[in-house]
Design a protein around this motif. Structure first.
Motif, mmCIF file in Angstrom:
data_model
loop_
_atom_site.group_PDB
_atom_site.id
_atom_site.type_symbol
_atom_site.label_atom_id
_atom_site.label_comp_id
_atom_site.label_asym_id
_atom_site.label_seq_id
_atom_site.Cartn_x
_atom_site.Cartn_y
_atom_site.Cartn_z
ATOM 1 N N MET A 9 0.808 -1.144 -0.004
ATOM 2 C CA MET A 9 -0.099 0.232 -0.109
ATOM 3 C C MET A 9 0.904 1.277 -0.225
ATOM 4 S SD MET A 9 -2.997 1.230 2.742
ATOM 5 C CE MET A 9 -3.637 2.840 2.591
ATOM 6 N N GLY A 10 0.365 2.371 -0.739
ATOM 7 C CA GLY A 10 1.693 3.397 -0.678
ATOM 8 C C GLY A 10 0.810 4.373 0.138
ATOM 9 N N PHE A 11 1.800 5.608 0.330
ATOM 10 C CA PHE A 11 1.573 6.384 1.275
ATOM 11 C C PHE A 11 2.379 7.620 0.808
ATOM 12 C CE2 PHE A 11 2.991 8.081 5.978
ATOM 13 C CZ PHE A 11 2.142 9.268 5.622
ATOM 14 N N VAL A 12 1.617 8.720 0.345
ATOM 15 C CA VAL A 12 1.828 9.926 -0.449
ATOM 16 C C VAL A 12 2.122 10.938 0.602
ATOM 17 C CG1 VAL A 12 1.807 11.469 -2.504
ATOM 18 C CG2 VAL A 12 1.090 9.102 -2.490
ATOM 19 N N GLY A 13 3.216 11.753 0.742
ATOM 20 C CA GLY A 13 3.285 12.735 1.981
ATOM 21 C C GLY A 13 4.343 13.502 1.685
ATOM 22 N N ARG A 37 1.579 -6.490 4.441
ATOM 23 C CA ARG A 37 1.937 -5.858 5.883
ATOM 24 C C ARG A 37 2.940 -4.717 5.415
ATOM 25 N NH1 ARG A 37 4.813 -7.955 9.184
ATOM 26 N NH2 ARG A 37 3.568 -7.531 11.327
ATOM 27 N N THR A 38 3.029 -4.444 4.017
ATOM 28 C CA THR A 38 4.038 -3.545 3.705
ATOM 29 C C THR A 38 3.468 -2.139 3.116
ATOM 30 O OG1 THR A 38 5.555 -5.335 2.713
ATOM 31 C CG2 THR A 38 5.926 -3.102 1.966
ATOM 32 N N LEU A 39 3.859 -1.069 3.632
ATOM 33 C CA LEU A 39 3.594 0.322 3.474
ATOM 34 C C LEU A 39 4.593 0.903 2.819
ATOM 35 C CD1 LEU A 39 1.052 2.226 3.806
ATOM 36 C CD2 LEU A 39 2.408 3.065 5.768
ATOM 37 N N VAL A 40 4.654 1.502 1.523
ATOM 38 C CA VAL A 40 5.786 2.279 0.812
ATOM 39 C C VAL A 40 5.379 3.824 0.797
ATOM 40 C CG1 VAL A 40 6.782 2.340 -1.238
ATOM 41 C CG2 VAL A 40 6.178 0.319 -0.275
ATOM 42 N N GLY A 41 6.195 4.561 1.223
ATOM 43 C CA GLY A 41 6.171 6.022 1.347
ATOM 44 C C GLY A 41 6.579 6.558 0.136
ATOM 45 N N HIS A 42 6.075 7.940 -0.557
ATOM 46 C CA HIS A 42 6.338 8.447 -1.717
ATOM 47 C C HIS A 42 6.444 9.749 -1.265
ATOM 48 C CE1 HIS A 42 5.443 4.857 -4.136
ATOM 49 N NE2 HIS A 42 4.194 4.623 -3.514
ATOM 50 N N ASP A 43 7.587 10.293 -0.996
ATOM 51 C CA ASP A 43 7.834 11.702 -0.597
ATOM 52 C C ASP A 43 7.853 12.674 -1.696
ATOM 53 O OD1 ASP A 43 7.931 10.541 1.947
ATOM 54 O OD2 ASP A 43 9.870 10.838 2.406
ATOM 55 N N LEU A 44 7.233 13.888 -1.269
ATOM 56 C CA LEU A 44 7.351 15.055 -2.461
ATOM 57 C C LEU A 44 7.302 16.179 -1.590
ATOM 58 C CD1 LEU A 44 4.551 14.006 -4.976
ATOM 59 C CD2 LEU A 44 6.896 14.053 -5.447
ATOM 60 N N TRP A 67 -1.906 -1.864 -4.159
ATOM 61 C CA TRP A 67 -3.274 -1.929 -4.048
ATOM 62 C C TRP A 67 -3.768 -0.655 -4.047
ATOM 63 C CZ3 TRP A 67 -6.360 -6.060 -3.462
ATOM 64 C CH2 TRP A 67 -5.769 -7.422 -3.303
ATOM 65 N N GLY A 68 -3.261 0.318 -3.872
ATOM 66 C CA GLY A 68 -3.536 1.887 -3.906
ATOM 67 C C GLY A 68 -3.029 2.699 -2.851
ATOM 68 N N ALA A 69 -3.334 3.824 -2.405
ATOM 69 C CA ALA A 69 -2.274 4.866 -1.511
ATOM 70 C C ALA A 69 -3.105 5.879 -0.753
ATOM 71 C CB ALA A 69 -1.294 5.457 -2.387
ATOM 72 N N LEU A 70 -2.863 6.132 0.083
ATOM 73 C CA LEU A 70 -3.573 7.414 0.861
ATOM 74 C C LEU A 70 -2.316 8.541 0.757
ATOM 75 C CD1 LEU A 70 -4.737 7.913 4.294
ATOM 76 C CD2 LEU A 70 -2.561 9.019 3.963
ATOM 77 N N VAL A 71 -3.108 9.602 0.392
ATOM 78 C CA VAL A 71 -2.306 11.038 0.105
ATOM 79 C C VAL A 71 -2.725 11.850 1.197
ATOM 80 C CG1 VAL A 71 -2.266 12.808 -1.587
ATOM 81 C CG2 VAL A 71 -2.880 10.570 -2.424
ATOM 82 N N THR A 72 -1.339 12.437 1.800
ATOM 83 C CA THR A 72 -1.843 13.376 2.843
ATOM 84 C C THR A 72 -1.802 14.814 2.223
ATOM 85 O OG1 THR A 72 0.527 13.115 3.610
ATOM 86 C CG2 THR A 72 -1.176 11.840 4.554
#
Length: 308
Positions: A9-13, A37-44, A67-72
């Motif tokens: 699962m992605g995490f955009v922050g 169980r894996t969360l991958v960060g995408h830093d911008l 699977w998708g991602a949360l965007v903060t």
């Protein structure tokens, strides 16, 4: 498309490595029986160019592991730069002009705005259903980005809405966006005031005009993404007010200002922890298409609290 055994699962922050979710997510995955169980960060960086947001969305869309991602922080920018990349946007994403959750349904890319739901769920935990009618309090929402606008939208739609909801921003464009959201949602225009705040003195002035029992919220990102508070050290909170710091980590200057006056001004002071929990549980529910009833959220909250 169904991601395989190495799925994520992605995490955009902005700086995703510092978030508690990096330790919490694997435990939630076990509790919910998620496929990863894996969360991958995408830093911008803040104010990245549109091409950067499009590249992240395209990568999530095209990577079979995601699977998708949360965007903060970047949810408004993602909508502005990449809305056309989505096959479907939910009603709130269209109303708000933001995308805070990216999910895949077969070969379709779906964007949704979860902040309004998150704001309502968190608010209901510490503001009684009759609070504003009983106290006569107003609301001052400092910051009109995605989170601040989501909250002002939810406040404006309450049965027990504040008589006045003051929305602030550093620039006119943010206020115009908030106003447009409220208009698209059909909320009573006389319920809102839109105020430019060039600095802490302007915010202090708005704070000083609030009646007792008012809600004061830091939705600026200050104290997390960048140091400082939207208020000066001379700011005085309203008697018997409710003070909500959207952040739960960082330097939290606004939070400490409120705590210093908690006893003398009879304040209820709340940080952003439950907002964080609701935000992530809503995103997990959307990305993995799983139910998220209140009892499950409470259990996941208890798991998360071990890592706070």
């Amino acid at each position: 498309m169904t991601p395989g055994a190495d799925s994520v699962m992605g995490f955009v922050g902005v700086r995703t490595a510092g978030s508690s979710i990096r330790r919490v997510f694997p435990e939630w995955a076990d509790a919910l029986g998620l496929p990863t169980r894996t969360l991958v960060g995408h830093d911008l960086p803040l104010d990245s160019p549109p091409a950067a947001y499009r590249a992240v969305v395209e990568m999530i869309r095209d990577d079979p592991r995601h699977w998708g991602a949360l965007v903060t922080t970047h949810k408004v920018a993602v909508h502005a730069a990449a809305a056309d990349l989505f096959d479907e946007l939910d009603e709130l994403a269209t109303t708000f002009g933001e995308i805070s959750c990216i999910a895949k349904r077969d070969d379709r890319l779906v964007g949704s705005a979860k902040d309004p739901v998150t704001a309502r769920l968190a608010l209901e935990e510490f503001v009684a259903p009759d609070h504003f009618g009983r106290t006569g309090g107003a609301a001052l929402v400092l910051g009109s980005g995605g989170a601040g606008t989501a909250l002002s939208h939810q406040l404006g739609g309450r049965a027990d809405a504040p008589a006045v909801i003051v929305c602030t921003a550093l620039d006119r464009a943010a206020l115009d966006h908030a106003r447009a959201v409220h208009e698209r949602a059909g909320l009573p225009p006389g319920r809102f005031r839109y105020e430019l705040t060039a600095g802490p003195d302007d915010a202090d002035r708005l704070l000083a005009a609030l009646p007792p029992g008012s809600l004061v919220v830091n939705a600026t990102g200050m104290g997390k993404d960048r140091r400082g508070s939207p208020l000066s050290e001379a700011a005085v909170f309203p008697e018997q007010g409710v003070v909500w710091e959207f952040n739960y980590r960082g330097s939290l200057e606004f939070w400490h200002q409120a705590l210093a006056q908690q006893e003398s001004r009879s304040l209820s002071v709340v940080d952003g922890w439950r907002y964080f929990v609701h935000g992530w549980t809503q995103a997990v529910a959307e990305v993995f298409d799983v139910a998220m009833p209140a009892a499950t959220v409470d259990e996941l909250g208890r798991i998360a609290a071990r890592f706070r």
